[in-house]
Design a protein around this motif. Structure first.
Motif, PDB file in Angstrom:
ATOM      1  N   LYS A 125       0.844  -1.205   0.000  1.00 27.16           N
ATOM      2  CA  LYS A 125       0.000   0.000   0.000  1.00 27.16           C
ATOM      3  C   LYS A 125       0.880   1.257   0.000  1.00 27.16           C
ATOM      4  O   LYS A 125       0.668   2.182  -0.789  1.00 27.16           O
ATOM      5  N   ASN A 126       1.896   1.273   0.858  1.00 28.36           N
ATOM      6  CA  ASN A 126       2.780   2.436   0.929  1.00 28.36           C
ATOM      7  C   ASN A 126       3.530   2.646  -0.389  1.00 28.36           C
ATOM      8  O   ASN A 126       3.698   3.783  -0.847  1.00 28.36           O
ATOM      9  N   ALA A 127       3.974   1.550  -0.991  1.00 33.56           N
ATOM     10  CA  ALA A 127       4.670   1.645  -2.285  1.00 33.56           C
ATOM     11  C   ALA A 127       3.735   2.233  -3.340  1.00 33.56           C
ATOM     12  O   ALA A 127       4.134   3.099  -4.131  1.00 33.56           O
ATOM     13  N   LEU A 128       2.485   1.778  -3.337  1.00 30.21           N
ATOM     14  CA  LEU A 128       1.523   2.293  -4.324  1.00 30.21           C
ATOM     15  C   LEU A 128       1.249   3.778  -4.095  1.00 30.21           C
ATOM     16  O   LEU A 128       1.152   4.551  -5.053  1.00 30.21           O
ATOM     17  N   HIS A 129       1.171   4.180  -2.828  1.00 27.46           N
ATOM     18  CA  HIS A 129       0.974   5.606  -2.533  1.00 27.46           C
ATOM     19  C   HIS A 129       2.138   6.426  -3.063  1.00 27.46           C
ATOM     20  O   HIS A 129       1.951   7.479  -3.669  1.00 27.46           O
ATOM     21  N   SER A 130       3.350   5.922  -2.838  1.00 26.00           N
ATOM     22  CA  SER A 130       4.517   6.699  -3.276  1.00 26.00           C
ATOM     23  C   SER A 130       4.620   6.723  -4.803  1.00 26.00           C
ATOM     24  O   SER A 130       5.279   7.598  -5.373  1.00 26.00           O
ATOM     25  N   LEU A 131       3.943   5.785  -5.470  1.00 29.07           N
ATOM     26  CA  LEU A 131       3.901   5.814  -6.944  1.00 29.07           C
ATOM     27  C   LEU A 131       2.746   6.677  -7.458  1.00 29.07           C
ATOM     28  O   LEU A 131       2.545   6.803  -8.668  1.00 29.07           O
ATOM     29  N   TYR A 164      -0.616   6.265  -6.558  1.00 32.37           N
ATOM     30  CA  TYR A 164      -1.948   5.632  -6.509  1.00 32.37           C
ATOM     31  C   TYR A 164      -2.582   5.877  -5.136  1.00 32.37           C
ATOM     32  O   TYR A 164      -2.754   4.964  -4.327  1.00 32.37           O
ATOM     33  N   LYS A 165      -2.928   7.118  -4.883  1.00 35.77           N
ATOM     34  CA  LYS A 165      -3.402   7.529  -3.557  1.00 35.77           C
ATOM     35  C   LYS A 165      -4.806   6.989  -3.250  1.00 35.77           C
ATOM     36  O   LYS A 165      -5.248   7.023  -2.103  1.00 35.77           O
ATOM     37  N   PHE A 166      -5.519   6.558  -4.266  1.00 35.23           N
ATOM     38  CA  PHE A 166      -6.892   6.064  -4.083  1.00 35.23           C
ATOM     39  C   PHE A 166      -6.916   4.634  -3.528  1.00 35.23           C
ATOM     40  O   PHE A 166      -7.992   4.074  -3.294  1.00 35.23           O
ATOM     41  N   ILE A 167      -5.749   4.024  -3.341  1.00 32.50           N
ATOM     42  CA  ILE A 167      -5.674   2.688  -2.732  1.00 32.50           C
ATOM     43  C   ILE A 167      -5.764   2.854  -1.214  1.00 32.50           C
ATOM     44  O   ILE A 167      -4.874   3.408  -0.582  1.00 32.50           O
ATOM     45  N   ALA A 185     -10.783   2.642 -12.128  1.00 29.70           N
ATOM     46  CA  ALA A 185     -10.263   1.544 -11.311  1.00 29.70           C
ATOM     47  C   ALA A 185      -9.790   0.398 -12.200  1.00 29.70           C
ATOM     48  O   ALA A 185      -8.729  -0.176 -11.982  1.00 29.70           O
ATOM     49  N   ARG A 186     -10.587   0.083 -13.223  1.00 29.18           N
ATOM     50  CA  ARG A 186     -10.204  -0.987 -14.148  1.00 29.18           C
ATOM     51  C   ARG A 186      -8.864  -0.684 -14.811  1.00 29.18           C
ATOM     52  O   ARG A 186      -7.999  -1.544 -14.932  1.00 29.18           O
ATOM     53  N   LYS A 187      -8.699   0.550 -15.233  1.00 29.47           N
ATOM     54  CA  LYS A 187      -7.459   0.956 -15.905  1.00 29.47           C
ATOM     55  C   LYS A 187      -6.264   0.855 -14.954  1.00 29.47           C
ATOM     56  O   LYS A 187      -5.228   0.264 -15.293  1.00 29.47           O
ATOM     57  N   TYR A 188      -6.445   1.384 -13.748  1.00 27.05           N
ATOM     58  CA  TYR A 188      -5.334   1.400 -12.795  1.00 27.05           C
ATOM     59  C   TYR A 188      -5.024   0.000 -12.257  1.00 27.05           C
ATOM     60  O   TYR A 188      -3.866  -0.325 -11.992  1.00 27.05           O
ATOM     61  N   LEU A 189      -6.058  -0.824 -12.094  1.00 27.26           N
ATOM     62  CA  LEU A 189      -5.806  -2.176 -11.590  1.00 27.26           C
ATOM     63  C   LEU A 189      -4.927  -2.963 -12.565  1.00 27.26           C
ATOM     64  O   LEU A 189      -4.000  -3.666 -12.161  1.00 27.26           O
ATOM     65  N   GLN A 190      -5.233  -2.832 -13.839  1.00 27.16           N
ATOM     66  CA  GLN A 190      -4.425  -3.506 -14.858  1.00 27.16           C
ATOM     67  C   GLN A 190      -2.964  -3.044 -14.757  1.00 27.16           C
ATOM     68  O   GLN A 190      -2.032  -3.861 -14.781  1.00 27.16           O
ATOM     69  N   GLU A 191      -2.796  -1.736 -14.601  1.00 31.88           N
ATOM     70  CA  GLU A 191      -1.465  -1.130 -14.509  1.00 31.88           C
ATOM     71  C   GLU A 191      -0.725  -1.588 -13.245  1.00 31.88           C
ATOM     72  O   GLU A 191       0.436  -1.999 -13.300  1.00 31.88           O
ATOM     73  N   ILE A 192      -1.426  -1.543 -12.110  1.00 30.55           N
ATOM     74  CA  ILE A 192      -0.824  -1.916 -10.829  1.00 30.55           C
ATOM     75  C   ILE A 192      -0.442  -3.398 -10.817  1.00 30.55           C
ATOM     76  O   ILE A 192       0.636  -3.779 -10.363  1.00 30.55           O
ATOM     77  N   ALA A 193      -1.351  -4.238 -11.330  1.00 36.14           N
ATOM     78  CA  ALA A 193      -1.064  -5.679 -11.358  1.00 36.14           C
ATOM     79  C   ALA A 193       0.155  -5.950 -12.226  1.00 36.14           C
ATOM     80  O   ALA A 193       1.066  -6.689 -11.840  1.00 36.14           O
ATOM     81  N   ASP A 194       0.193  -5.320 -13.372  1.00 38.85           N
ATOM     82  CA  ASP A 194       1.270  -5.570 -14.341  1.00 38.85           C
ATOM     83  C   ASP A 194       2.606  -5.007 -13.870  1.00 38.85           C
ATOM     84  O   ASP A 194       3.653  -5.618 -14.062  1.00 38.85           O
ATOM     85  N   LYS A 195       2.582  -3.826 -13.247  1.00 33.82           N
ATOM     86  CA  LYS A 195       3.851  -3.141 -12.940  1.00 33.82           C
ATOM     87  C   LYS A 195       4.325  -3.327 -11.512  1.00 33.82           C
ATOM     88  O   LYS A 195       5.520  -3.211 -11.239  1.00 33.82           O
ATOM     89  N   VAL A 196       3.407  -3.564 -10.592  1.00 36.52           N
ATOM     90  CA  VAL A 196       3.812  -3.617  -9.179  1.00 36.52           C
ATOM     91  C   VAL A 196       3.623  -5.005  -8.566  1.00 36.52           C
ATOM     92  O   VAL A 196       4.526  -5.537  -7.928  1.00 36.52           O
TER      93      VAL A 196
END
Lengths: 81, 81
Positions: free
Chosen positions: A22-28, A30-33, B54-65
């Protein structure tokens, strides 16, 4: 037959891996996580027993082998008969 | 909004944890278990954006993080809007 067992920490148990992500995503950016909880998934292939027996054994296997019921909860489903 | 991302090894990648669990289950008498593959599950809580975003970002987050696309595959779904 294919089954999937999902094991995750109980809600009251801290999840440091999820928090780190979660913290990593925030720093990237993605604050909505708002929360991330990490768990384990087991994809299991079963052969030679009935669906009814599979249900019984999956409950047993998840409870006794795959999860630690003190700190983890689990959910299983048969995804392909 | 709640989403679930499941990350697992690609089929051609060896999964020693899954193999160990399969062997343990065999030694406990569960001989009908033909294969076990272990993966990760991420339960994610999202707030303040549209389902479309959310759909767009989830794809991105899953793929990159969350996943390493060299050896892992992933699947995500929105489980609660």
């Amino acid at each position: 037959m294919k089954a999937r067992v999902i094991v995750s920490f109980k809600d009251e148990v801290l999840d440091p891996q999820g928090l780190t992500i979660k913290n990593a995503l925030h720093s990237l950016g993605y604050k909505f996580i708002k929360d991330v909880r990490q768990g384990k998934v087991f994809d299991i292939e079963i052969d030679g027993i009935s669906v009814e027996d599979a249900r019984k054994y999956l409950q047993e296997i998840a409870d006794k082998v795959l999860a630690n019921p003190v700190i983890e909860k689990f959910h299983w489903e048969i995804i392909e008969k």
